[in-house]
Design an enzyme around this catalytic site. Structure first.
Site, PDB file in Angstrom:
ATOM      1  N   ASP A 147     -64.829-128.485  41.984  1.00 25.45           N
ATOM      2  CA  ASP A 147     -63.884-128.146  41.943  1.00 25.45           C
ATOM      3  C   ASP A 147     -64.515-126.487  42.848  1.00 25.45           C
ATOM      4  O   ASP A 147     -65.742-125.847  42.865  1.00 25.45           O
ATOM      5  CB  ASP A 147     -63.986-127.071  40.861  1.00 25.45           C
ATOM      6  CG  ASP A 147     -62.690-128.001  40.235  1.00 25.45           C
ATOM      7  OD1 ASP A 147     -62.373-128.769  41.189  1.00 25.45           O
ATOM      8  OD2 ASP A 147     -62.859-128.385  39.214  1.00 25.45           O
ATOM      9  N   ASP A 190     -49.844-132.777  38.292  1.00 26.95           N
ATOM     10  CA  ASP A 190     -50.694-132.002  36.944  1.00 26.95           C
ATOM     11  C   ASP A 190     -49.419-132.484  36.341  1.00 26.95           C
ATOM     12  O   ASP A 190     -48.070-132.023  36.474  1.00 26.95           O
ATOM     13  CB  ASP A 190     -50.660-130.859  37.055  1.00 26.95           C
ATOM     14  CG  ASP A 190     -51.993-130.694  38.477  1.00 26.95           C
ATOM     15  OD1 ASP A 190     -53.035-131.263  38.740  1.00 26.95           O
ATOM     16  OD2 ASP A 190     -52.500-129.162  38.684  1.00 26.95           O
TER      17      ASP A 190
END
Lengths: 207, 264
Positions: free
Chosen positions: B11, B130
């Site tokens: 990330d 997601d």
């Protein structure tokens, strides 16, 4: 003649990865879409990603298909990758039927249903004979694949590597100084780099 | 036999890896290029970079990162976070990414999946989903097995869409996605295991490979996602970044339990 390594530029997406791998080995490849420059080189790499018909169109637009045929007829060192392998065949079932270069008799078929398609990931390449390009690479080493179609050559003697995914398929061919892989050596870690190194060592030591 | 892939996820925001500060032996553990090179040497099968800031400046920084990583890392690279257009995709692929991952943009403009697949090939287009779990109120859907359904969220999980995740997965594959990156929003960051029911439902429902993400806390979780969840690959961040386990340990563990794994 200078010992130039050409990487054929026809807009393929992974050109940079291939060039990076060759640079990592200490060479300075010439990235070119010019057939004359390609024919002038000591070793040629044909990258490939995407659809076979698009690849054929792009190569034809550059006048590159004749250059590739010449390289193979003259037994010059050429390394073709993924779709670069597929377009050497007589034709492909991808997107209907499309004729390809026909320098390797045989056809390109869709992977059989039942398993996940595309075939994405690391799979083993079984070596069918010993060859300098395999030097330092163990039999059944893993290489990175990403494809939905596979090649089926008529002449089994050109099959240098096989891989199992639903079918036992030809994943690599060698014919004279032509080497072509369904997998991507530039994405296959150290074994992939070694395969390019072996190819270039042989190619650049000629004549 | 096709091996199962172990994928560390980096990330990144403003050019820095958000997690991963415990790598004391690296000169700069927050440098995505150095961390990527480390994971490559450790035997990672693939790397995913997510720009969690997803700003235009962040995108330019990410292009620079991808260019530098691809000079020294010779495994597939997937880049996602804030990609909205064909042009965004093209720039990432040209920089050296092998695949691009789209999430919010795919929900807002599903045609982008098809356009991307036509331009660059399905194998380049990863759709990230997601999913948030909603247990059925008792009595509803009695006897149908699964006691839950999942809703697609966008904008980093903040925005519910009302779209059923399993239906969406099938739809994006029909539109041209070559692979799915499936994150359970409930399990993510909890280190209590992947949402196996979700992973399995989607993996069995589509014909393309599925990367399971969200919830890995130990090596057994990876095993479960591959065997019970039927995932083709497992993505994890903190167990690798915080050196709870190394990639090598993860591969040894899975190989000992009969999972086909690439070693060496």
């Amino acid at each position: 003649m200078d010992k130039v390594i050409a990487i054929i530029d026809y807009g393929a997406g992974n050109l940079r990865s291939v060039a990076n791998a060759i640079k990592k080995l200490g060479y300075h490849p010439r990235v070119t879409g010019n057939p004359g420059e390609v024919l002038d080189s000591a070793a040629v790499i044909l990258p490939g990603v995407g659809a076979a018909a698009d690849t054929m169109n792009s190569l034809e637009k550059l006048g590159m298909t004749d250059a590739i045929r010449q390289l193979i007829e003259q037994r010059r060192p050429l390394f073709a990758i993924c779709v670069g392998l597929q377009i050497l065949f007589s034709g492909t079932e991808e997107g209907g039927w499309h004729e390809c270069l026909g320098v390797i008799p045989g056809i390109v078929r869709k992977l059989p249903p039942g398993l996940k398609i595309p075939h994405i990931g690391w799979n083993q390449v079984k070596q069918r004979f010993t060859h300098p390009v395999f030097e330092g690479i163990p039999d059944e080493a893993n290489f990175y694949f990403v494809h939905s179609f596979y090649v089926e050559p008529e002449d089994m003697s050109v099959v240098a590597g096989t891989t199992s995914y639903g079918v036992s398929m030809c994943s690599m061919i060698i014919k004279d100084n032509l080497i072509a892989t369904q997998f991507h050596p530039e994405k296959s870690g150290e074994h992939g780099l070694k395969m390019y190194a072996n190819f270039l060592k042989t190619a650049l030591s000629r004549r | 036999m096709l091996t199962k892939r172990i994928i560390p996820c980096l990330d990144v925001t403003q050019g820095r890896v958000v997690k991963g500060t415990s790598f004391t032996h690296l000169l700069d553990a927050g440098d995505p290029v150095e961390l990527a090179a480390f994971y490559y040497k450790e035997g990672a099968d693939e790397l995913v970079f997510l720009d969690i800031g997803a700003t235009p400046e962040g995108r330019d920084t990410m292009i620079d990162i991808v260019e530098r990583v691809s000079e020294q890392v010779f495994i597939p690279l997937t880049v996602g976070g804030g990609l909205r257009s064909i042009e965004d995709m093209r720039r990432m692929l040209k920089a050296g990414a092998d695949k691009v991952s789209i999430n919010t943009a795919a929900v807002q403009n599903p045609k982008l999946i098809t356009e991307g697949a036509e331009k660059f090939g399905s194998q380049c287009i990863v759709v990230a989903i997601d999913a948030k779990r909603h247990p059925y109120p008792s009595g509803e859907r009695l006897g149908e097995g699964a006691g839950a359904e999942w809703e697609v969220c966008t904008h980093g999980g903040r925005k519910p869409t009302g779209i059923n995740a399993i239906e969406w997965a099938k739809q994006v594959v029909a539109l041209g996605a070559g692979e799915l990156l499936l994150t359970s929003w409930d399990a993510d960051g909890q280190r209590a295991g992947y949402d196996l029911e979700l992973t399995r439902s989607i993996s069995e429902g589509v014909t393309v490979p599925v990367i399971a993400s969200g919830g890995a806390g130990n090596l057994e979780h990876l095993y479960e996602a591959l065997v019970i969840g039927k995932a083709d690959a497992v993505l994890a961040a903190s167990i690798f970044h915080y050196q709870i386990h190394s990639i090598r340990q993860a591969k040894d563990y899975l190989a000992e339990r009969g999972i086909p794994i690439r070693k060496g």
